[in-house]
Design an enzyme around this catalytic site. Sequence first.
Site, short mmCIF file in Angstrom:
data_model
loop_
_atom_site.label_atom_id
_atom_site.label_comp_id
_atom_site.label_asym_id
_atom_site.label_seq_id
_atom_site.Cartn_x
_atom_site.Cartn_y
_atom_site.Cartn_z
N LYS A 215 0.84 -1.20 0.00
CA LYS A 215 0.00 0.00 0.00
C LYS A 215 0.88 1.25 0.00
O LYS A 215 0.69 2.16 -0.79
CB LYS A 215 -0.92 -0.02 1.22
CG LYS A 215 -1.81 1.20 1.32
CD LYS A 215 -2.77 1.11 2.49
CE LYS A 215 -3.49 2.45 2.64
NZ LYS A 215 -4.40 2.46 3.78
N GLU A 221 10.50 -4.81 4.30
CA GLU A 221 10.53 -6.21 3.89
C GLU A 221 10.20 -6.35 2.40
O GLU A 221 10.87 -7.03 1.64
CB GLU A 221 9.50 -7.03 4.70
CG GLU A 221 9.79 -7.13 6.18
CD GLU A 221 9.15 -6.01 6.99
OE1 GLU A 221 8.95 -4.89 6.45
OE2 GLU A 221 8.87 -6.24 8.18
N GLY A 275 -4.85 -1.74 4.89
CA GLY A 275 -4.07 -2.90 4.45
C GLY A 275 -4.76 -4.22 4.74
O GLY A 275 -4.86 -5.10 3.89
N ARG A 276 -5.26 -4.38 5.97
CA ARG A 276 -5.86 -5.66 6.35
C ARG A 276 -7.26 -5.85 5.78
O ARG A 276 -7.89 -6.89 6.00
CB ARG A 276 -5.85 -5.80 7.87
CG ARG A 276 -6.48 -4.65 8.62
CD ARG A 276 -6.07 -4.63 10.08
NE ARG A 276 -6.57 -3.45 10.79
CZ ARG A 276 -5.92 -2.30 10.86
NH1 ARG A 276 -4.78 -2.15 10.21
NH2 ARG A 276 -6.43 -1.28 11.53
N GLU A 361 -4.73 -6.19 14.91
CA GLU A 361 -4.24 -4.90 14.44
C GLU A 361 -5.38 -3.87 14.46
O GLU A 361 -5.16 -2.69 14.71
CB GLU A 361 -3.65 -5.01 13.02
CG GLU A 361 -2.84 -3.80 12.60
CD GLU A 361 -1.94 -4.05 11.39
OE1 GLU A 361 -0.81 -4.53 11.56
OE2 GLU A 361 -2.38 -3.77 10.27
N HIS A 392 -4.83 -32.13 18.42
CA HIS A 392 -3.67 -32.89 18.88
C HIS A 392 -2.55 -31.97 19.34
O HIS A 392 -1.41 -32.39 19.47
CB HIS A 392 -3.19 -33.82 17.76
CG HIS A 392 -4.26 -34.78 17.35
ND1 HIS A 392 -4.47 -35.97 18.00
CD2 HIS A 392 -5.23 -34.69 16.40
CE1 HIS A 392 -5.51 -36.60 17.45
NE2 HIS A 392 -5.99 -35.84 16.47
N LYS A 519 9.23 -0.41 13.93
CA LYS A 519 9.79 -0.21 12.58
C LYS A 519 10.88 0.86 12.63
O LYS A 519 11.94 0.72 12.04
CB LYS A 519 8.70 0.26 11.62
CG LYS A 519 7.72 -0.79 11.17
CD LYS A 519 6.80 -0.18 10.11
CE LYS A 519 5.57 -1.01 9.87
NZ LYS A 519 4.61 -0.37 8.98
O1 F6P Z 1 3.18 -3.17 9.76
C1 F6P Z 1 1.83 -3.13 9.61
C2 F6P Z 1 1.39 -2.77 8.22
O2 F6P Z 1 1.38 -1.39 8.07
C3 F6P Z 1 0.04 -3.37 7.95
O3 F6P Z 1 -0.99 -2.61 8.43
C4 F6P Z 1 0.07 -3.54 6.48
O4 F6P Z 1 -0.87 -4.47 6.08
C5 F6P Z 1 1.49 -4.02 6.28
O5 F6P Z 1 2.23 -3.29 7.23
C6 F6P Z 1 2.06 -3.85 4.91
O6 F6P Z 1 2.06 -2.51 4.51
P1 F6P Z 1 2.23 -2.11 3.00
O7 F6P Z 1 1.11 -2.73 2.24
O8 F6P Z 1 2.20 -0.62 2.98
O9 F6P Z 1 3.56 -2.64 2.51
#
Ligand code: F6P
Length: 562
Positions: A215, A221, A275-276, A361, A392, A519
Amino acid sequence: MTPTDSPTAHSTPEPLDAAWAAFDRAVEQASGLSIAGLFQAEPERLQRLRVDAAGLHLDLSKQALTAEGLDAALALARAADVEGARGRLFEGFAMNSSEDRAVLHPALRAATGAGFAAKGEPVSGEVELTRARMKVLADAIRSGEVRGATGERFRAIVHIGIGGSDLGPRLLWDALRPLDAPFELRFAANVDGADMLAALHGLDADTTFVVIVSKTFTTLETLANAHVARAWLVQSLGEAGAGAHLAAVSAAPGKTESFGIAPDRVFAFADWVGGRFSIWSAVGLSCAIALGFETFHAFLDGAAAMDEHFTYAPLERNAPVLMALAEVWNRNGLGRPMRAVVPYARRLALLPAFLQQLEMESNGKRVTREGSRVLRATAPTVFGDAGTNGQHAFFQLLHQGTDVIPVDLVLAAEGDGTAGMHAKLLANGIAQAEALMIGRPEADVRAELEAQGKDPAEIDALAPQRTFPGGRPTTTIVVPRVDAASLGAMLALYEHKVFVEGVLWGINSFDQWGVELGKTLAMRVLDELEGGEAGPHDLSTAALIARFRAPTGQASGVSPGS
Ligand code: F6P
């Protein structure tokens, strides 16, 4: 009131306080009552606590919620103006107050011509345009009309993203992937190099399409993994060739361009998509390609059917509302700190991971929209695994542990595989819910041990260990089968449940400030690991950094010294 007005201007605090007080009294009155006993005491129980919605069947009758408790919880929902808040959500008010953003994921799955507006600005036209572009690309890749730089058909898709840009697509693919899928869809989320290595292993750049999903397009990452994937493509195909193998999905199209993605391969979504809550947007592109656009569309339709139900069903017959009220009963009334999610369907094994982000979240907050301390506990910890696997592993604690942990069970009416397998799976899910509720009284166990000829001292020691206290609540969700429509409806059910809870708790379910501090500190620590100046830290953190820090001029990240 204009669409940018605060969504909190909904009710005066007095009726809300009174409604919480009445709720607390109902909880107190219910104390000591067994769930199993409520079926005798309340002739209407099954009718009131079971509901059909958007093709799903929901059974909340094994919750500890009493008839009076449900009345009090419904009154609480009315006092908190859940109906008004629901209206404001769908009307595009700035429900995400701390970021002044509308929250309009239902617009992404609405039928063409729906006419949604975010803070007064029409958005459905743009949504429909993006959806149409997704279909064009998905169809063209599937038919072979769009091919790689060397003229080969695409056979693999690598989806790069994390959090909301990963969990939804990963669940969707795992739930719906055909066994003989014409495309392989792989995911890389973690900045751990092992993730990307595994995602690319054995793939041929000529036939691989990479979709980068972020987003913000700033996520450490995702960008790290995207650079690795791009370099991998460039190595085989050259700079010019690599472009044909890349697409990006983002709410920051400027940044995708700087990364080198051609604008016609960028699929945008707006800042009013959290995002979620973004699986319904172009974030689902890789699934639309790998599963086919029709399947993706059926997934959207399933969610739209749940939106319709949530919008129009009265509160007492409203599935997301009833689920939220049961959670509030457990969390706030009975102090239950956790909830387990156990889908009796291997294909839904990733549902607990998806819900962890959606619920924790969204509602893992300790202050209200106005910034004051919340007076009630908010989101429980969510965990789980597929049944029967979970039986289990952690079910021992569910049955006999010191905490009572409510459980959501998901059952599919129709299953997969060899005849007879599915009945065994269903039997387990149904039996677990019954066992958790009724338990096994100590007297029964003692009688059994006596019949086995055990001596009294042995019986005294063994009987309590073999006793099941029961009274452990469950909700059962029945889907007709694990397919696109029911998965869409179920995820929307949970989304709306989360929203209703947020309204009851007075929190903003749509921001996530709590993920920022870690972060920021990680960037500082990274700088130090790579030889930058040491910053002020507590002794433990400083020692850990020193342990991994590269000597000046060398790369970091090697294994720690002894
Ligand atoms: O670290 C949390 C977050 O901001 C989430 O809310 C989001 O889904 C995820 O990181 C990834 O963010 P992006 O889509 O901006 O890479």
